[in-house]
Motif scaffolding. Structure first.
Motif, PDB file in Angstrom:
ATOM      1  N   LYS A 229      11.040  68.020 119.900  1.00  0.00           N
ATOM      2  CA  LYS A 229      12.242  67.614 119.515  1.00  0.00           C
ATOM      3  C   LYS A 229      12.580  68.331 118.340  1.00  0.00           C
ATOM      4  O   LYS A 229      13.742  68.660 117.945  1.00  0.00           O
ATOM      5  CB  LYS A 229      11.851  66.062 118.931  1.00  0.00           C
ATOM      6  CG  LYS A 229      11.754  65.053 120.324  1.00  0.00           C
ATOM      7  CD  LYS A 229      11.592  63.435 119.565  1.00  0.00           C
ATOM      8  CE  LYS A 229      11.505  62.649 121.086  1.00  0.00           C
ATOM      9  NZ  LYS A 229      11.308  61.170 120.637  1.00  0.00           N
ATOM     10  N   ALA A 230      11.430  68.653 117.709  1.00  0.00           N
ATOM     11  CA  ALA A 230      11.581  69.461 116.105  1.00  0.00           C
ATOM     12  C   ALA A 230      12.102  70.771 116.807  1.00  0.00           C
ATOM     13  O   ALA A 230      12.937  71.378 115.971  1.00  0.00           O
ATOM     14  CB  ALA A 230      10.452  69.540 115.418  1.00  0.00           C
ATOM     15  N   LEU A 233      15.843  70.983 117.820  1.00  0.00           N
ATOM     16  CA  LEU A 233      16.810  71.054 116.829  1.00  0.00           C
ATOM     17  C   LEU A 233      16.852  72.290 116.237  1.00  0.00           C
ATOM     18  O   LEU A 233      17.863  72.614 115.478  1.00  0.00           O
ATOM     19  CB  LEU A 233      16.238  69.910 115.787  1.00  0.00           C
ATOM     20  CG  LEU A 233      17.369  69.881 114.531  1.00  0.00           C
ATOM     21  CD1 LEU A 233      18.498  69.444 114.736  1.00  0.00           C
ATOM     22  CD2 LEU A 233      16.446  68.804 113.541  1.00  0.00           C
ATOM     23  N   ILE A 236      18.956  74.813 118.181  1.00  0.00           N
ATOM     24  CA  ILE A 236      20.283  74.377 118.314  1.00  0.00           C
ATOM     25  C   ILE A 236      20.983  74.827 116.930  1.00  0.00           C
ATOM     26  O   ILE A 236      22.028  75.383 116.917  1.00  0.00           O
ATOM     27  CB  ILE A 236      20.720  73.062 118.413  1.00  0.00           C
ATOM     28  CG1 ILE A 236      19.940  72.419 119.803  1.00  0.00           C
ATOM     29  CG2 ILE A 236      21.926  72.524 118.079  1.00  0.00           C
ATOM     30  CD1 ILE A 236      20.989  73.419 120.786  1.00  0.00           C
ATOM     31  N   VAL A 237      20.355  74.802 115.710  1.00  0.00           N
ATOM     32  CA  VAL A 237      20.814  75.125 114.351  1.00  0.00           C
ATOM     33  C   VAL A 237      20.852  76.596 114.465  1.00  0.00           C
ATOM     34  O   VAL A 237      21.773  77.359 113.938  1.00  0.00           O
ATOM     35  CB  VAL A 237      19.705  74.611 113.395  1.00  0.00           C
ATOM     36  CG1 VAL A 237      20.431  75.347 112.116  1.00  0.00           C
ATOM     37  CG2 VAL A 237      20.026  73.338 113.331  1.00  0.00           C
ATOM     38  N   ASN A 290      25.787  71.913 110.369  1.00  0.00           N
ATOM     39  CA  ASN A 290      24.441  71.654 110.276  1.00  0.00           C
ATOM     40  C   ASN A 290      23.965  70.198 109.988  1.00  0.00           C
ATOM     41  O   ASN A 290      23.197  69.469 110.857  1.00  0.00           O
ATOM     42  CB  ASN A 290      23.690  72.528 109.258  1.00  0.00           C
ATOM     43  CG  ASN A 290      23.540  73.958 109.676  1.00  0.00           C
ATOM     44  OD1 ASN A 290      23.549  74.214 110.878  1.00  0.00           O
ATOM     45  ND2 ASN A 290      23.268  74.687 108.760  1.00  0.00           N
ATOM     46  N   LEU A 293      24.459  68.375 113.200  1.00  0.00           N
ATOM     47  CA  LEU A 293      23.578  68.717 114.152  1.00  0.00           C
ATOM     48  C   LEU A 293      22.010  67.908 113.951  1.00  0.00           C
ATOM     49  O   LEU A 293      21.414  67.476 114.981  1.00  0.00           O
ATOM     50  CB  LEU A 293      23.258  70.062 114.200  1.00  0.00           C
ATOM     51  CG  LEU A 293      24.330  71.074 114.756  1.00  0.00           C
ATOM     52  CD1 LEU A 293      24.042  72.590 114.388  1.00  0.00           C
ATOM     53  CD2 LEU A 293      24.762  70.869 116.051  1.00  0.00           C
ATOM     54  N   TYR A 294      21.877  67.766 112.812  1.00  0.00           N
ATOM     55  CA  TYR A 294      20.501  66.867 112.480  1.00  0.00           C
ATOM     56  C   TYR A 294      20.890  65.474 112.959  1.00  0.00           C
ATOM     57  O   TYR A 294      19.897  64.820 113.558  1.00  0.00           O
ATOM     58  CB  TYR A 294      20.217  66.685 110.889  1.00  0.00           C
ATOM     59  CG  TYR A 294      20.044  68.137 110.135  1.00  0.00           C
ATOM     60  CD1 TYR A 294      19.670  69.256 110.992  1.00  0.00           C
ATOM     61  CD2 TYR A 294      20.356  68.330 108.772  1.00  0.00           C
ATOM     62  CE1 TYR A 294      19.415  70.564 110.422  1.00  0.00           C
ATOM     63  CE2 TYR A 294      20.199  69.704 108.204  1.00  0.00           C
ATOM     64  CZ  TYR A 294      19.844  70.657 108.897  1.00  0.00           C
ATOM     65  OH  TYR A 294      19.638  71.807 108.279  1.00  0.00           O
ATOM     66  N   VAL A 297      21.135  65.834 117.156  1.00  0.00           N
ATOM     67  CA  VAL A 297      20.278  66.513 118.129  1.00  0.00           C
ATOM     68  C   VAL A 297      18.957  66.086 117.541  1.00  0.00           C
ATOM     69  O   VAL A 297      18.074  65.857 118.221  1.00  0.00           O
ATOM     70  CB  VAL A 297      20.222  68.016 118.016  1.00  0.00           C
ATOM     71  CG1 VAL A 297      19.215  68.481 118.736  1.00  0.00           C
ATOM     72  CG2 VAL A 297      21.775  68.273 118.512  1.00  0.00           C
ATOM     73  N   GLY A 298      18.771  65.619 116.097  1.00  0.00           N
ATOM     74  CA  GLY A 298      17.546  65.629 115.458  1.00  0.00           C
ATOM     75  C   GLY A 298      17.291  64.069 115.446  1.00  0.00           C
ATOM     76  O   GLY A 298      17.635  63.325 114.698  1.00  0.00           O
ATOM     77  N   LYS A 299      16.406  63.505 116.567  1.00  0.00           N
ATOM     78  CA  LYS A 299      16.115  62.320 116.657  1.00  0.00           C
ATOM     79  C   LYS A 299      15.192  61.804 115.473  1.00  0.00           C
ATOM     80  O   LYS A 299      15.247  60.694 115.092  1.00  0.00           O
ATOM     81  CB  LYS A 299      15.412  61.905 118.127  1.00  0.00           C
ATOM     82  CG  LYS A 299      16.314  62.020 119.341  1.00  0.00           C
ATOM     83  CD  LYS A 299      15.756  61.837 120.794  1.00  0.00           C
ATOM     84  CE  LYS A 299      16.590  62.004 121.775  1.00  0.00           C
ATOM     85  NZ  LYS A 299      16.094  61.596 122.980  1.00  0.00           N
ATOM     86  N   LYS A 302      17.358  61.240 112.399  1.00  0.00           N
ATOM     87  CA  LYS A 302      18.065  59.995 112.802  1.00  0.00           C
ATOM     88  C   LYS A 302      17.324  59.046 112.232  1.00  0.00           C
ATOM     89  O   LYS A 302      17.587  57.880 111.678  1.00  0.00           O
ATOM     90  CB  LYS A 302      18.700  59.704 114.105  1.00  0.00           C
ATOM     91  CG  LYS A 302      19.585  60.540 114.494  1.00  0.00           C
ATOM     92  CD  LYS A 302      20.584  60.261 115.656  1.00  0.00           C
ATOM     93  CE  LYS A 302      19.741  60.697 116.962  1.00  0.00           C
ATOM     94  NZ  LYS A 302      20.307  60.404 118.023  1.00  0.00           N
TER      95      LYS A 302
END
Length: 339
Positions: A229-230, A233, A236-237, A290, A293-294, A297-299, A302
């Motif tokens: 997951k990390a 992210l 993608i960034v 950005n 996107l966090y 995409v960044g569970k 969140k």
């Protein structure tokens, strides 16, 4: 805007420039508003969270701070473009604003490269760099990047000034290099630091991140899921940064060819400058993308954001209840208000 840009405007005042004057301020205002809101939220999550920040958190927080600085400067250029590049904010602001904008580009790409390297080290060499990954080292590295960004932006201090341009009839925040050698050095520095050095590093680390995550033998399932997951992210960034800034790099290369007279002509120069203007602000939009996107995409981000919001809301509720009881409300009266 530099000397060639302003001369191109005088050379051929086309409908494209009129379109740019009308559309670009709206576009810049939109990315400025969204970016300031989003990056402020990201920084609030990082700073209000109680747990200790990881190295990646420190790099991402500094990235958000760099984006926040740059976006706070865009309103000055919105007003300037509406006034068709007439600068009304004075000499000092002309230099300060452009130092911050130039510094953002260098700092952003270097912070993203550090995040990519950090993810690579976590997954491939978890036991060989324990001390180097301590927060104090990360903060020292970030400080050195900020200093480097300022030094690389020195041309904005040396050669930016507010000058009256008779051929345009305006006072412009004007970047006038003493000779073409300085302009070529600037173009080469941007291409080298902003593309040729970081992209191979990011490509190498990204390839090995994907390779390690695809192997179930290197890390446990739980750890693998968390790191996937990390890492996803981060990838993608990084991909978004390259997509946003690649057009600018391409037009900067064409601008270099133009100064070597490989590409000539008034019409070509005007078209190149319009394209470079548009590519620059497409690149600036990366600073507002950005934070979203966090969230998208960044569970993990969140979850952290929800926890921070929960704590903040709980504290506000407790303060409200404290004030309610301090207002001479008895326990019996309070109980009668409950459903």
């Amino acid at each position: 805007m530099d000397n060639s840009s302003l001369s191109d405007i005088a050379c051929n005042q086309t409908e494209a420039w009129s379109w740019l004057y009308s559309m670009q301020p709206f576009y810049m205002s939109t990315i400025c508003f969204l970016g300031l809101l989003g990056n402020s939220f990201v920084l609030a999550v990082f700073f209000l969270e109680k747990r200790c920040s990881s190295v990646a958190d420190i790099y991402l927080a500094n990235l958000a701070l760099a984006d926040l600085f740059m976006l706070s400067c865009l309103p000055f250029w919105v007003v300037t473009i509406i006034n068709e590049f007439y600068w009304t904010f004075g000499q000092a602001m002309c230099q300060i604003i452009n130092v911050i904008i130039g510094m953002n580009y260098y700092c952003s790409v270097l912070f993203l490269t550090l995040v990519s390297v950090d993810r690579y080290l976590v997954l491939t060499r978890p036991l060989s760099h324990g001390r180097d990954r301590q927060a104090i080292w990360a903060k020292m590295i970030c400080f050195s990047i900020w200093i480097s960004g300022i030094l690389l932006s020195i041309p904005a201090v040396l050669f930016r000034s507010v000058q009256y341009l008779p051929h345009l009839g305006i006072e412009a925040c004007y970047l006038a290099y003493p000779h073409d050698g300085w302009r070529l050095r600037y173009n080469f520095t941007v291409i080298l630091v902003g593309f040729l050095i970081p992209v191979p590093i990011v490509s190498y680390t990204s390839y090995h991140i994907v390779k390690v995550l695809s192997s179930s033998q290197r890390i446990s399932n739980n750890c693998k899921n968390t790191e996937r997951k990390a890492a996803f992210l981060v990838l993608i960034v990084l991909a978004t940064f390259i997509v946003c800034w690649l057009p600018y790099q391409g037009f900067l290369f064409l601008d270099t060819l133009d100064h070597f007279s490989v590409l000539t002509g008034c019409t070509w120069g005007n078209a190149l400058d319009i394209a470079e203007q548009m590519a620059t602000y497409i690149g600036y939009s990366n600073s507002s993308l950005n934070p979203f996107l966090y969230v998208i995409v960044g569970k993990q981000f969140k979850q952290r954001a929800k926890e921070v919001l929960r704590v903040v809301l709980c504290k506000r509720w407790e303060r409200g209840q404290s004030g309610y009881f301090n207002g001479n409300v008895t326990s019996r009266q309070y109980e009668s208000t409950k459903i």
